[in-house]
Design a protein around this motif. Structure first.
Motif, PDB file in Angstrom:
ATOM      1  N   SER A   1      25.150  42.477  34.998  1.00 36.62           N
ATOM      2  CA  SER A   1      25.819  43.707  34.576  1.00 36.62           C
ATOM      3  C   SER A   1      25.656  44.796  35.637  1.00 36.62           C
ATOM      4  N   LEU A   2      24.449  44.905  36.169  1.00 36.06           N
ATOM      5  CA  LEU A   2      24.169  45.918  37.192  1.00 36.06           C
ATOM      6  C   LEU A   2      24.981  45.641  38.460  1.00 36.06           C
ATOM      7  N   PHE A   3      25.027  44.370  38.845  1.00 34.90           N
ATOM      8  CA  PHE A   3      25.764  43.985  40.048  1.00 34.90           C
ATOM      9  C   PHE A   3      27.255  44.293  39.883  1.00 34.90           C
ATOM     10  N   GLN A   4      27.787  43.964  38.713  1.00 31.04           N
ATOM     11  CA  GLN A   4      29.214  44.196  38.485  1.00 31.04           C
ATOM     12  C   GLN A   4      29.531  45.690  38.406  1.00 31.04           C
ATOM     13  N   MET A   5      28.556  46.475  37.967  1.00 27.27           N
ATOM     14  CA  MET A   5      28.751  47.927  37.966  1.00 27.27           C
ATOM     15  C   MET A   5      28.942  48.432  39.409  1.00 27.27           C
ATOM     16  N   VAL A   6      28.130  47.912  40.321  1.00 31.17           N
ATOM     17  CA  VAL A   6      28.260  48.315  41.724  1.00 31.17           C
ATOM     18  C   VAL A   6      29.608  47.827  42.283  1.00 31.17           C
ATOM     19  N   GLN A   7      30.036  46.633  41.857  1.00 29.97           N
ATOM     20  CA  GLN A   7      31.362  46.152  42.268  1.00 29.97           C
ATOM     21  C   GLN A   7      32.459  47.098  41.775  1.00 29.97           C
ATOM     22  N   TYR A   8      32.315  47.556  40.534  1.00 26.32           N
ATOM     23  CA  TYR A   8      33.301  48.489  39.965  1.00 26.32           C
ATOM     24  C   TYR A   8      33.331  49.789  40.771  1.00 26.32           C
ATOM     25  N   TRP A   9      32.150  50.301  41.099  1.00 24.01           N
ATOM     26  CA  TRP A   9      32.085  51.546  41.884  1.00 24.01           C
ATOM     27  C   TRP A   9      32.812  51.388  43.210  1.00 24.01           C
ATOM     28  N   ASN A  10      32.711  50.198  43.786  1.00 27.00           N
ATOM     29  CA  ASN A  10      33.305  49.979  45.108  1.00 27.00           C
ATOM     30  C   ASN A  10      34.740  49.481  45.035  1.00 27.00           C
TER      31      ASN A  10
ATOM     32  N   LEU B   1      36.072  46.842  43.554  1.00 27.16           N
ATOM     33  CA  LEU B   1      36.363  45.410  43.472  1.00 27.16           C
ATOM     34  C   LEU B   1      36.868  45.025  42.082  1.00 27.16           C
ATOM     35  N   ILE B   2      36.317  45.658  41.061  1.00 27.46           N
ATOM     36  CA  ILE B   2      36.769  45.401  39.695  1.00 27.46           C
ATOM     37  C   ILE B   2      37.771  46.500  39.324  1.00 27.46           C
ATOM     38  N   PRO B   3      38.977  46.111  38.899  1.00 28.38           N
ATOM     39  CA  PRO B   3      39.980  47.130  38.562  1.00 28.38           C
ATOM     40  C   PRO B   3      39.514  48.035  37.418  1.00 28.38           C
ATOM     41  N   PHE B   4      40.048  49.275  37.411  1.00 26.79           N
ATOM     42  CA  PHE B   4      39.706  50.209  36.335  1.00 26.79           C
ATOM     43  C   PHE B   4      40.109  49.661  34.969  1.00 26.79           C
ATOM     44  N   GLN B   5      41.246  48.956  34.920  1.00 29.94           N
ATOM     45  CA  GLN B   5      41.692  48.370  33.652  1.00 29.94           C
ATOM     46  C   GLN B   5      42.550  47.142  33.957  1.00 29.94           C
ATOM     47  N   ASN B   6      42.903  46.421  32.896  1.00 27.63           N
ATOM     48  CA  ASN B   6      43.770  45.235  33.007  1.00 27.63           C
ATOM     49  C   ASN B   6      43.202  44.163  33.944  1.00 27.63           C
ATOM     50  N   THR B   7      41.889  44.010  33.977  1.00 32.56           N
ATOM     51  CA  THR B   7      41.292  42.956  34.804  1.00 32.56           C
ATOM     52  C   THR B   7      41.731  41.583  34.283  1.00 32.56           C
ATOM     53  N   THR B   8      42.230  40.741  35.181  1.00 33.84           N
ATOM     54  CA  THR B   8      42.666  39.399  34.778  1.00 33.84           C
ATOM     55  C   THR B   8      41.616  38.370  35.200  1.00 33.84           C
ATOM     56  N   TRP B   9      41.775  37.132  34.697  1.00 40.86           N
ATOM     57  CA  TRP B   9      40.859  36.065  35.102  1.00 40.86           C
ATOM     58  C   TRP B   9      40.979  35.799  36.590  1.00 40.86           C
ATOM     59  N   SER B  10      42.181  35.957  37.101  1.00 46.57           N
ATOM     60  CA  SER B  10      42.397  35.757  38.535  1.00 46.57           C
ATOM     61  C   SER B  10      41.600  36.799  39.337  1.00 46.57           C
ATOM     62  N   ASP B  11      41.695  38.087  38.897  1.00 45.36           N
ATOM     63  CA  ASP B  11      40.918  39.155  39.555  1.00 45.36           C
ATOM     64  C   ASP B  11      39.427  38.817  39.500  1.00 45.36           C
ATOM     65  N   TYR B  12      38.995  38.424  38.302  1.00 49.04           N
ATOM     66  CA  TYR B  12      37.556  38.250  38.076  1.00 49.04           C
ATOM     67  C   TYR B  12      36.987  37.090  38.886  1.00 49.04           C
ATOM     68  N   SER B  13      37.731  35.961  38.888  1.00 51.08           N
ATOM     69  CA  SER B  13      37.221  34.787  39.618  1.00 51.08           C
ATOM     70  C   SER B  13      37.179  35.068  41.124  1.00 51.08           C
ATOM     71  N   GLU B  14      38.081  35.942  41.583  1.00 46.15           N
ATOM     72  CA  GLU B  14      38.102  36.252  43.007  1.00 46.15           C
ATOM     73  C   GLU B  14      36.893  37.077  43.444  1.00 46.15           C
ATOM     74  N   ILE B  15      36.420  37.961  42.547  1.00 44.32           N
ATOM     75  CA  ILE B  15      35.338  38.861  42.968  1.00 44.32           C
ATOM     76  C   ILE B  15      33.973  38.451  42.393  1.00 44.32           C
ATOM     77  N   PHE B  16      33.930  37.381  41.609  1.00 48.45           N
ATOM     78  CA  PHE B  16      32.683  37.020  40.931  1.00 48.45           C
ATOM     79  C   PHE B  16      31.544  36.832  41.949  1.00 48.45           C
ATOM     80  N   LEU B  17      30.508  37.631  41.797  1.00 48.51           N
ATOM     81  CA  LEU B  17      29.311  37.610  42.646  1.00 48.51           C
ATOM     82  C   LEU B  17      29.601  37.900  44.124  1.00 48.51           C
TER      83      LEU B  17
END
Lengths: 422, 128
Positions: free
Chosen positions: A392-401, A403-419
């Motif tokens: 959760s902490l790691f993904q929060m930093v991804q969101y700040w930078n 990498l994770i969209p503000f909204q409408n995150t798709t599985w495609s988006d998520y699998s691309e940025i996972f870890l």
């Protein structure tokens, strides 16, 4: 462990200050008072600097006539007042920080317009301060029922295993840190008021309920927390309940007076000028609880411990069992029924951030049971919880930078940025 | 002993606070501070910047929107010094900064725009 408990709150405050400094130094966010933060904040410059709750002076002074569309602040046709979809509660709580910022602004000859540097710093540090104060009060509540080690684990998981630290730092000017503080206060006063309803505690209960209404009107449903604590004794406490209700009404009165002045009606939906609807018969449940784009347990898997812990609450803490269940179910229904069930841009689902103190109790109960489990189960549980918090902490930093969209995150988006490291 | 330690702590905190306040009265970084400007040089409804107090005057260029004119007011340390209508053509604004003495290193120039446009509420373009 007692030392860890004593150090936790100041450490979170310091970590929050460092994170806020880094966020704005690196330009990860434009400035603290932005997005929803604007509509929570505009009451302060309007009333303190321009002497009117009509909001027009700030619209003229800051925005050249009209608020930006994204604020949702629109002019009521018949009265020419501006109707703000966000109520005054956050501004009321932030008033001391605003006044300090204003005094320093005059002292430094900065623009005394309510939005220059010191006001921005005061707003974000003020949000962090209320959020950390909420953690301190939650810590006191948890300590009544659980051992120090369990309390530390629950506080760490609540702060860093959910989106709470994000709303203490990146989006500290939103309402969530203030609402978390008030919900923690409500848990604290509920126990005390039920043990002995002194006049001071009755007034405090009314103040907290009224303040929750001022921060977010739908939080009136949180009166279920004191109501379901000992429902069979409610009738015997009717005099105190009436007094607390009167205090809450007095606290809510300025907001109702603003609605009366804006629209001519005491009670009105603040969203009535927006295309905002509720779909009560077809709420979006999966998308807000379990899966993308905003699933609560998807982004904060450590909260699954809260679900398990509902059945493990023991002794006096059991009194919060039914309020936890009822509030969570009703909130899920409300949030899932909102036309924008993603709640705009957010890390995880911010519709549940305010009630994290309530979920921390069953979470602590689950941790307490885990503490008593056999060594292999205990080790596996601790490893799982640690992994969930770290993710959760790691993904929060991804969101700040970004990498994770503000909204409408798709599985495609998520699998691309996972870890993927930002 | 406890009283002495508490007294020392209070004195130290007060000294630090007073020093911070003294520093904040006239910080050097104000010269680089800009407020109310979009990234592309447009202002919002209000924008501010600082100029050195030892200059007799400062000049800067402004231009407005090409569809309509708008009233622009210029203030120096909160006092109105100029008011004009801005259109799309660049015009030079001169602000006399040396007429009133100040003990600070910088003077604050505020620009108020009576009307803005677009979703970002843009006001005028400013070249300092």
């Amino acid at each position: 462990m007692r030392l860890a408990l004593r150090l936790f709150i100041p450490l979170v405050f310091c970590a929050g200050l460092v994170a806020q400094g880094d966020i704005y130094r690196r330009g990860l966010a434009e400035q603290p008072i932005r997005s929803d933060g604007i509509s929570y904040h505009v009451y302060l410059p309007s009333i303190v600097l321009h002497g009117s709750p009509r909001l027009w002076a700030t619209a003229d002074d800051q925005y050249g006539g009209a608020y930006p569309e994204h604020t949702g602040i629109l002019r009521w046709t018949n009265t020419s007042w501006w109707l703000n979809p966000h109520p005054i509660g956050v501004a009321v709580l932030m008033l001391p920080f605003f006044l300090i910022a204003h005094a320093l602004t005059l002292w430094s000859n900065l623009p005394p317009d309510g939005f220059s540097l010191y006001y921005q710093v005061a707003a974000t540090v003020g949000g962090l301060t209320y959020g950390v104060a909420g953690l301190a009060i939650l810590s006191r509540v948890l300590q009544r029922h659980f051992a120090d080690g369990v309390v530390v684990a629950a506080l760490v998981a609540t702060t860093f295993g959910t989106n709470y630290f994000h709303y203490l730092t990146f989006d500290a000017t939103f309402s969530h840190a203030c609402a978390f503080f008030l919900v923690a206060c409500l848990l604290w006063i509920t126990e005390r008021w039920w043990s002995s309803p002194t006049p001071a505690r009755t007034i405090t209960l009314g103040l907290v309920v009224g303040a929750l209404f001022l921060v977010r009107h739908s939080h009136l449903l949180l009166i279920l927390i004191p109501a379901l604590y000992r429902p069979s004794d409610l009738w015997t406490r009717r005099a105190s309940i009436s007094a607390a209700g009167l205090v809450a009404l007095l606290v809510a009165l300025p907001q109702l007076a603003i609605y009366k002045a804006v629209t001519g009606a005491w009670i009105v939906s603040p969203y009535s000028l927006l295309p905002a609807t509720m779909t009560f018969w077809s709420p979006e449940i999966a998308g807000i609880l379990v899966t993308l784009p905003k699933g609560l347990f998807f982004w904060s898997p450590v909260l699954l411990a809260s679900v398990a812990g509902v059945f493990l609450l023991r002794d006096q803490a059991r009194a919060f069992r039914w309020s936890s269940v009822a509030v969570f179910l009703l909130l899920t229904w409300l949030v899932g029924s909102w036309y924008d069930w993603q709640f705009g841009g957010s890390y995880g689902h911010r519709g549940f951030t305010d009630v994290l103190p309530l979920l921390a109790l069953p979470m602590a109960a689950a941790f307490d049971r885990l503490r008593q489990a056999s060594r292999p189960i205990h080790a596996a549980g601790v490893a799982l919880i640690s992994a969930a918090v770290a993710l959760s902490l790691f993904q929060m930093v991804q969101y700040w930078n970004g990498l994770i969209p503000f909204q409408n995150t798709t599985w495609s988006d998520y699998s691309e940025i996972f870890l993927r490291w930002p | 002993m406890a009283l002495t330690r508490r007294a020392i702590t209070i004195v130290v905190v007060l000294l630090i606070g007073a020093s911070a306040l003294w520093w904040l009265r006239d910080p050097a970084w104000l010269g680089d501070y800009r407020h109310g400007f979009h990234g592309d040089g447009w202002t919002g409804g209000r924008a501010s910047f600082f100029v050195p107090a030892d200059h007799a005057s400062v000049t800067f260029d402004v231009a407005g929107h090409d569809q309509f004119t708008m009233q622009v007011s210029v203030y120096l340390d909160g006092r109105l010094v100029d008011r004009f209508s801005a259109d799309a053509n660049w015009r030079t604004v001169t602000v006399p900064t040396g007429q009133v003495a100040t003990s600070r290193r910088h003077r604050r120039v505020d620009i108020h725009v009576a009307r803005t446009w677009g979703p970002d509420r843009k006001g005028i373009r400013v070249r300092i």
